[in-house]
Design a protein around this motif. Structure first.
Motif, PDB file in Angstrom:
ATOM      1  N   GLU A 145       1.285  -0.572   0.190  1.00 45.57           N
ATOM      2  CA  GLU A 145      -0.042   0.053  -0.051  1.00 45.57           C
ATOM      3  C   GLU A 145       1.162   1.144   0.248  1.00 45.57           C
ATOM      4  O   GLU A 145       0.348   2.346  -0.796  1.00 45.57           O
ATOM      5  CB  GLU A 145      -0.953   0.521   1.421  1.00 45.57           C
ATOM      6  N   GLU A 146       2.228   1.101   0.597  1.00 48.07           N
ATOM      7  CA  GLU A 146       2.370   2.224   0.848  1.00 48.07           C
ATOM      8  C   GLU A 146       3.360   2.715  -0.573  1.00 48.07           C
ATOM      9  O   GLU A 146       3.486   3.932  -0.756  1.00 48.07           O
ATOM     10  CB  GLU A 146       4.626   2.165   1.428  1.00 48.07           C
ATOM     11  N   LYS A 151      -2.479   7.349  -5.163  1.00 51.88           N
ATOM     12  CA  LYS A 151      -3.908   6.759  -4.010  1.00 51.88           C
ATOM     13  C   LYS A 151      -3.882   8.203  -2.883  1.00 51.88           C
ATOM     14  O   LYS A 151      -4.972   8.887  -2.481  1.00 51.88           O
ATOM     15  CB  LYS A 151      -3.922   6.041  -3.983  1.00 51.88           C
ATOM     16  N   TYR A 152      -2.383   8.549  -2.815  1.00 55.97           N
ATOM     17  CA  TYR A 152      -2.025   9.496  -1.254  1.00 55.97           C
ATOM     18  C   TYR A 152      -1.868  11.163  -2.364  1.00 55.97           C
ATOM     19  O   TYR A 152      -2.122  11.734  -1.010  1.00 55.97           O
ATOM     20  CB  TYR A 152      -1.892   8.367  -0.149  1.00 55.97           C
ATOM     21  N   PHE A 275       7.860   8.659  -2.144  1.00 56.27           N
ATOM     22  CA  PHE A 275       7.740   7.700  -1.054  1.00 56.27           C
ATOM     23  C   PHE A 275       7.950   7.771   0.061  1.00 56.27           C
ATOM     24  O   PHE A 275       6.515   7.714   0.395  1.00 56.27           O
ATOM     25  CB  PHE A 275       8.555   6.185  -1.018  1.00 56.27           C
ATOM     26  N   GLU A 276       9.110   8.665   0.578  1.00 53.23           N
ATOM     27  CA  GLU A 276       8.900   9.719   1.478  1.00 53.23           C
ATOM     28  C   GLU A 276       7.981  10.816   2.000  1.00 53.23           C
ATOM     29  O   GLU A 276       6.861  10.804   2.747  1.00 53.23           O
ATOM     30  CB  GLU A 276      10.236   9.889   2.322  1.00 53.23           C
ATOM     31  N   TYR A 277       7.546  11.038   0.572  1.00 55.75           N
ATOM     32  CA  TYR A 277       6.458  12.455   0.427  1.00 55.75           C
ATOM     33  C   TYR A 277       5.128  11.757   0.388  1.00 55.75           C
ATOM     34  O   TYR A 277       4.009  12.171   1.146  1.00 55.75           O
ATOM     35  CB  TYR A 277       6.319  12.892  -1.033  1.00 55.75           C
ATOM     36  N   HIS A 281       0.885  12.150   3.202  1.00 54.28           N
ATOM     37  CA  HIS A 281       0.532  12.235   2.766  1.00 54.28           C
ATOM     38  C   HIS A 281      -1.090  11.066   3.928  1.00 54.28           C
ATOM     39  O   HIS A 281      -2.006  11.015   3.976  1.00 54.28           O
ATOM     40  CB  HIS A 281      -0.496  12.741   1.321  1.00 54.28           C
ATOM     41  N   MET A 282      -0.014   9.687   3.888  1.00 52.35           N
ATOM     42  CA  MET A 282      -0.932   8.624   4.333  1.00 52.35           C
ATOM     43  C   MET A 282      -1.235   9.114   5.347  1.00 52.35           C
ATOM     44  O   MET A 282      -2.364   8.179   5.687  1.00 52.35           O
ATOM     45  CB  MET A 282       0.451   7.430   3.394  1.00 52.35           C
ATOM     46  N   TYR A 283       0.357   9.000   6.361  1.00 52.02           N
ATOM     47  CA  TYR A 283      -0.516   9.031   7.767  1.00 52.02           C
ATOM     48  C   TYR A 283      -0.429  10.833   8.490  1.00 52.02           C
ATOM     49  O   TYR A 283      -0.948  10.967   9.291  1.00 52.02           O
ATOM     50  CB  TYR A 283       0.668   8.532   8.275  1.00 52.02           C
TER      51      TYR A 283
END
Length: 321
Positions: A145-146, A151-152, A275-277, A281-283
């Motif tokens: 998912e990461e 999606k994010y 990935f970090e960016y 938005h994801m968390y």
């Protein structure tokens, strides 16, 4: 909560626990008469995924790699089910790794050279492991998912979304075989490495292990060192070049890097940056962002939108190909 976990762990492991302290929401430091341990208590991954992970890490430990071994329960299980607040969760108990997290300014070329050597050994052993235990439950990187960047990352951030899509497409289209792709750690930032007095390294937290291009396990600590560990006293561009040189040379003492993959190191560093960016938005709660979170996100936006090169590899990689 800690007292409840203490009682549960004492009931299922052949260890006399005295104290349990939360390190994170899912990792607990456990003091016992026999020494120090860490209990991971989480449903982040399924039982089968976690069992495959600890089978992998225990194999690495038995082969002499610096990896924390698991402790088998009194039921003969490496992954146990426990119930906390009427919820069943999975737990894995690890012997504490020797050494400690070293300070930022100690992440120099010597330490990263040794880390590169250990990563080279890790990947060499991973190939052997996959021949003996073909993986069934560990995901390819893009299934996690990461990596669902689009999606994010907000739709209005069109430039960054275009960059993210381009990076994903390029990497997915790289031809893969057992020389460049397989089971790896996946999250070897510097907080997941502890160091003892003799420069012996132990890699911890394999929870994000995945199947990916091996070069990614080199990109992550290089990115981590430049982003978090440079503390001045010189030129950050030269620091990045020196640690990249050191980690590649260390790796090549234990394993080969295909020329075409080494040339793609900047691409995988960019994957780590996106990935970090995306994780932000994801968390992070976008309605309650702190000033520091806003600053960090804008820092990333400027780098990505302006196509800033995180690592200057001009002329560097040619020496290794």
């Amino acid at each position: 909560m800690e007292q409840k976990i203490l009682e549960l762990l004492n009931g299922i492991y052949p260890v006399d626990f005295i104290k349990v302290e939360a390190v994170t929401n899912e990792m607990f430091r456990c003091t016992a008469t026999q020494g120090e341990y860490f209990a991971r208590i989480t449903n982040y991954k399924s039982y089968d995924e976690q069992l495959e992970e600890v089978t992998y890490t225990n194999y690495l430990h038995k082969e002499g790699l610096g990896v924390s071994p698991t402790i088998v329960s009194i039921n003969g299980k490496e992954v146990e089910k426990i119930t906390i607040n009427n919820k069943e969760v999975l737990t894995v108990l690890y012997k504490a790794a020797p050494g400690k997290h070293i300070s930022r300014n100690q992440w120099n070329a010597d330490v990263l050279n040794e880390l590169g050597r250990q990563i080279g050994k890790l990947h060499r052993l991973s190939r052997k492991f996959e021949k003996i235990h073909p993986t069934k439950y560990t995901n390819d990187w893009y299934q996690n998912e990461e990596y669902a960047f689009l999606k994010y990352i907000p739709e209005e951030e069109t430039t960054i979304r275009d960059v993210a899509q381009e990076i994903l497409t390029k990497i997915k289209n790289i031809p893969k075989d057992n020389s460049n792709y397989g089971l790896l750690h996946g999250d070897l930032w510097l907080e997941n490495v502890v160091v003892d007095r003799d420069l012996k390294l132990t890699m911890v937290d394999f929870q994000d292990c995945e199947k990916n291009f091996y070069i990614f396990d080199l990109a992550v600590p290089i990115y981590s060192a430049i982003e978090y560990s440079f503390v001045g006293g010189g030129n950050i561009i030269e620091y990045g070049r020196s640690i990249t040189k050191a980690i590649i040379e260390g790796y090549q003492e234990e394993n080969d890097i295909p020329e075409e993959m080494l040339e793609k190191l900047p691409l995988f560093i960019k994957l780590k940056e996106i990935f970090e960016y995306s994780l932000m938005h994801m968390y992070w709660d976008k309605e309650k962002l702190t000033e520091e979170q806003i600053r960090i996100m804008n820092h990333f936006r400027m780098r990505i939108e302006n196509d800033h090169t995180f690592l200057d590899t001009n002329g560097l990689l040619i020496n290794y190909t």
